[in-house]
Write an enzyme that holds these catalytic residues in place. Structure first.
Site, short mmCIF file in Angstrom:
data_model
loop_
_atom_site.label_atom_id
_atom_site.label_comp_id
_atom_site.label_asym_id
_atom_site.label_seq_id
_atom_site.Cartn_x
_atom_site.Cartn_y
_atom_site.Cartn_z
N ASP A 119 0.86 -1.17 0.00
CA ASP A 119 0.00 0.00 0.00
C ASP A 119 0.91 1.23 0.00
OD1 ASP A 119 -3.13 0.69 0.90
OD2 ASP A 119 -1.65 2.24 1.34
N ARG A 380 -6.00 11.84 -0.14
CA ARG A 380 -6.14 11.94 -1.61
C ARG A 380 -7.51 12.50 -1.98
NH1 ARG A 380 -3.06 6.30 -2.80
NH2 ARG A 380 -1.00 7.27 -2.77
N SER A 538 -1.62 5.18 -5.79
CA SER A 538 -1.61 3.93 -5.02
C SER A 538 -0.61 2.91 -5.55
CB SER A 538 -3.00 3.33 -5.05
OG SER A 538 -3.16 2.56 -6.22
N ARG A 540 -1.62 -0.14 -6.15
CA ARG A 540 -2.42 -1.26 -6.67
C ARG A 540 -1.83 -1.79 -7.98
NH1 ARG A 540 -7.33 2.92 -7.51
NH2 ARG A 540 -6.68 3.20 -5.37
C1 MIC Z 1 -5.21 4.15 -1.71
O1 MIC Z 1 -5.16 4.90 -0.75
O2 MIC Z 1 -5.26 4.54 -2.89
C2 MIC Z 1 -5.20 2.65 -1.46
C3 MIC Z 1 -6.54 2.13 -1.78
O3 MIC Z 1 -4.94 2.41 -0.10
C4 MIC Z 1 -4.11 2.02 -2.32
C5 MIC Z 1 -4.07 0.55 -2.30
C6 MIC Z 1 -5.12 -0.11 -3.16
O4 MIC Z 1 -5.46 0.37 -4.24
O5 MIC Z 1 -5.59 -1.18 -2.75
C7 MIC Z 1 -2.71 2.54 -1.98
O6 MIC Z 1 -2.55 3.58 -1.42
O7 MIC Z 1 -1.72 1.89 -2.36
FE1 SF4 Z 2 -5.22 5.07 3.89
FE2 SF4 Z 2 -7.31 5.74 2.45
FE3 SF4 Z 2 -5.46 4.14 1.38
FE4 SF4 Z 2 -7.06 3.28 3.33
S1 SF4 Z 2 -7.68 3.88 1.27
S2 SF4 Z 2 -4.86 2.97 3.22
S3 SF4 Z 2 -7.35 5.09 4.59
S4 SF4 Z 2 -5.22 6.26 2.00
#
Ligand code: MIC
Ligand code: SF4
Length: 651
Positions: A119, A380, A538, A540
């Site tokens: 993450d 974000r 992210s 991802r």
């Molecule tokens: C985010 O804040 O964008 C997420 C969701 O935590 C992502 C991870 C994901 O897409 O599962 C991140 O920050 O890496």
């Molecule tokens: Fe942090 Fe939001 Fe990502 Fe969850 S989705 S890990 S709360 S930034």
């Protein structure tokens, strides 16, 4: 010559290479953690390596993102993650225990260690003096399998803090928003931010963690604070005094760059739609009407942040026009504020209390209404991320947010006339680890349970010698992974199912994309063109796996964000850059490009002639890859590369 903190920690973990900017270094990793939305792929990839147990000192599987259980998919993922953690020797943090970064800081982060997390906000651990880096799932899986982690050595920037914050209304969130405004979302790319200077003593560990958390928005590899008396106080209060050690830069440490910041000059700040670096002072937006306020997330849910918010809300009522949503980041904080009656103050004021999870931050519920203004203490505010395409999302500190919720409009908190409590840092936190399941010793009887939505990870074939493909999309600067692979309650449940999730690639930008890409598969596949900082945001890896599944062969951009670039390589998509950035203007969507002699360009001159089959003109593109990255691309990705090396006995 003296050493900075980054050099000290990396130096003590070095397995190969030398700490020299731009050079690849191999690092031994102490801790790896996953979260559910990226974790199912990570653990499927780990399983595919055929090992019996994780091969790192500490692995933790968290569940925090996919918490809205509107059908079987999310709970099936949770059970898979629980059983796979039990089978392979990882801790499991049960759904409800909280957001991975906050829980990790409370329970596992150790000064001087190196952690990887699947993450992008993993750098939260930098608040405790740990190097914590966000990576794609496959990178995490190979490290859990026993490989070292390879990092191209970033430059180290010192952020020298002096002065003191104008408390209680100016918070750590205002500090990082101020820095983002100065440096922008690409300002940290290829850099590690090391904080220092006398001003750090004004910040406790959770405030430092807010700053390192949101260093991800700078595009930085990670951010870190020294470990000092304040770190000791926090670790002792949280019951982990033995995890503390002192860590500071040598007097004569050298940095690639130094930025001076006087904390006393920081005002309450706010980021406007749709980027965390689009910051101005709160005061300059006074009077802007607000419809929704969200407080919490992994950025601002410490016990102290929640206590300050409760003190502002106490005895007041949320404005008629506002919905106030609060998601405390961990069960520990939630339980503590509840036992002290602070949750009651929030509820009495009209807050809608959510569970300890990512929630509205990732569009898992709590979407604003059409065209509404939402202000969030999150990290974000990319367009569409909240789940509502035409919402205007702003980012501000938790105490400012509480003020906006009561006033119904953006108001300089210092001039709000509201009261706020001033508190000492707790000397003792409530400690309750009952939602963490430790690794099992005997695992032979444990069955990993996979629901019907959990599908195998697709793997690409070896690199071909030629790309002959159509440009399916041409995009601008700072394209986010939320643009490439949207999140939200409708899409996230498909994170374990690549064929299904690939239907959503680029839907917020061009909903014909996946159909056109599928049609192009039998005609050589597709190419995507981007501007600067392509793939920011992210970690991802779905933003790479799903395009790979749809036949994307290459992305040509002016520059790439770090984690996304690695994810592209890990899934066999060539990240190419314009040799001359002005050529960006010379190619358009719909054009067919032929890039021949891939192998010789990849291994030799690193430049490639990309010919426009329409008019015979060409542009030159280049690859900036180290030896390992080239080898991974040739094999078709990190999974086939690692399998082959494991089979031939190379670590
Ligand atoms: C985010 O804040 O964008 C997420 C969701 O935590 C992502 C991870 C994901 O897409 O599962 C991140 O920050 O890496
Ligand atoms: Fe942090 Fe939001 Fe990502 Fe969850 S989705 S890990 S709360 S930034």
């Amino acid at each position: 010559m003296g050493k900075n903190i980054v050099e000290k920690i990396l130096g003590s973990h070095l397995s190969r290479g030398e700490i020299k900017t731009g050079q690849p270094v191999g690092l031994k990793i102490d801790q790896v953690y996953t979260q559910d939305a990226t974790g199912t792929m990570t653990w499927l990839q780990f399983e595919a390596m055929g090992l019996d147990r994780v091969n790192v000192p500490l692995a933790v599987s968290y569940v925090d993102h996919n918490m809205v259980q509107s059908n079987f998919m999310n709970p099936d993922d949770h059970l898979f993650l629980q059983t796979v953690a039990a089978k392979y020797g990882a801790y499991f943090s049960r759904p409800g225990n909280g957001i991975c970064h906050q829980v990790h800081l409370e329970q596992f982060a150790v000064t001087g260690k190196i952690a990887l997390g699947t993450d992008s906000h993993t750098p939260t651990g930098g608040g405790i003096g740990m190097i914590a880096i966000g990576v794609g799932g496959l990178d995490a899986a190979t490290v859990m399998g026993g490989s070292d982690f390879e990092l191209t050595m970033p430059t180290v920037v010192k952020i020298n803090l002096t002065g003191r914050l104008d408390r209680p209304w100016v918070t750590a969130m205002d500090v990082i928003l101020d820095i983002l405004g100065r440096l922008t979302v690409k300002g940290g790319v290829g850099k590690i931010m090391e904080y220092g200077g006398p001003g750090i003593l004004d910040l406790n560990v959770t405030e430092r963690a807010t700053i390192t958390n949101m260093g991800a928005e700078l595009g930085a590899t990670t951010s870190i604070f020294p470990s000092d008396e304040r770190t000791k106080l926090y670790l002792s209060a949280i019951g982990r005094a033995s995890d503390w050690s002192e860590l500071s830069a040598d007097e004569d440490a050298v940095y690639d760059e130094t930025i001076e910041l006087d904390l006393g000059s920081i005002e309450p700040m706010i980021a406007r739609p749709h980027s965390p670096d689009n910051t101005v002072t709160v005061k300059s937006l006074s009077g802007t009407k607000v419809n929704q306020v969200c407080i919490g997330s992994c950025t601002n849910s410490s016990y102290q942040a929640m206590k300050s918010v409760a003190s502002i809300l106490r005895g007041n009522t949320v404005a008629e026009s506002v919905n106030l949503l609060i998601n405390p980041g961990s069960k520990q904080v939630y339980e503590m504020i509840s036992r002290e009656g602070l949750t009651s103050d929030m509820i009495a004021a009209g807050a809608r209390m959510l569970e300890s999870s990512c929630g509205p931050c990732i569009g898992m519920g709590g979407a604003p209404g059409s065209g509404q203004v939402s202000v969030r203490s999150f990290n974000r505010n990319f367009s569409g991320r909240s789940g509502t395409k035409d919402a205007s999302v702003y980012l501000a500190g938790p105490v400012s947010c509480a003020v906006f919720a009561l006033k119904g409009e953006i108001t300089d908190p210092r001039e709000s006339g509201l009261d706020i409590g001033i508190f000492e840092e707790p000397r003792e936190y409530l400690i309750n680890r009952n939602f963490i399941i430790p690794p099992k010793e005997e695992t032979s009887d444990i069955k990993v349970i996979k629901g019907p939505n959990i599908k195998e990870v697709p793997v690409k074939e070896m690199l071909k010698g030629i790309i002959d493909a159509e440009i399916l999309l041409k995009l601008g600067d700072n394209i986010t992974t939320d643009d490439i692979m949207p999140a939200g309650a409708a899409v996230l449940p498909y994170r374990s199912n690549i064929p299904a999730i690939s239907e959503f690639v680029f839907t917020n930008i061009d909903n014909t994309f996946s159909g056109r890409a599928r049609e192009a598969i039998n005609k050589g596949g597709g190419i995507i063109v981007g501007g600067e900082n392509y793939g920011q945001g992210s970690s991802r890896e779905h933003a790479a796996i799903a395009p790979m599944f749809l036949g994307i062969q290459a992305v040509i951009a002016k520059s790439f964000a770090r984690i996304h670039r690695s994810n592209l390589i890990n899934f066999g998509i060539l990240p190419l850059q314009f040799d001359n950035p002005e050529d960006y203007d010379r190619i358009e969507k719909g054009v067919r490009l032929v890039i021949k002699d891939l192998y010789s360009s990849l291994n030799g001159g690193h430049t490639y002639r990309a010919e426009n089959t329409g008019d015979g003109s060409f542009i030159i593109v280049k690859s900036v890859l180290n030896e390992r990255e080239k080898a991974i691309l040739i094999k078709g990705g990190l999974l086939p590369y690692t399998k082959e090396r494991t089979a031939s006995g190379v670590a």
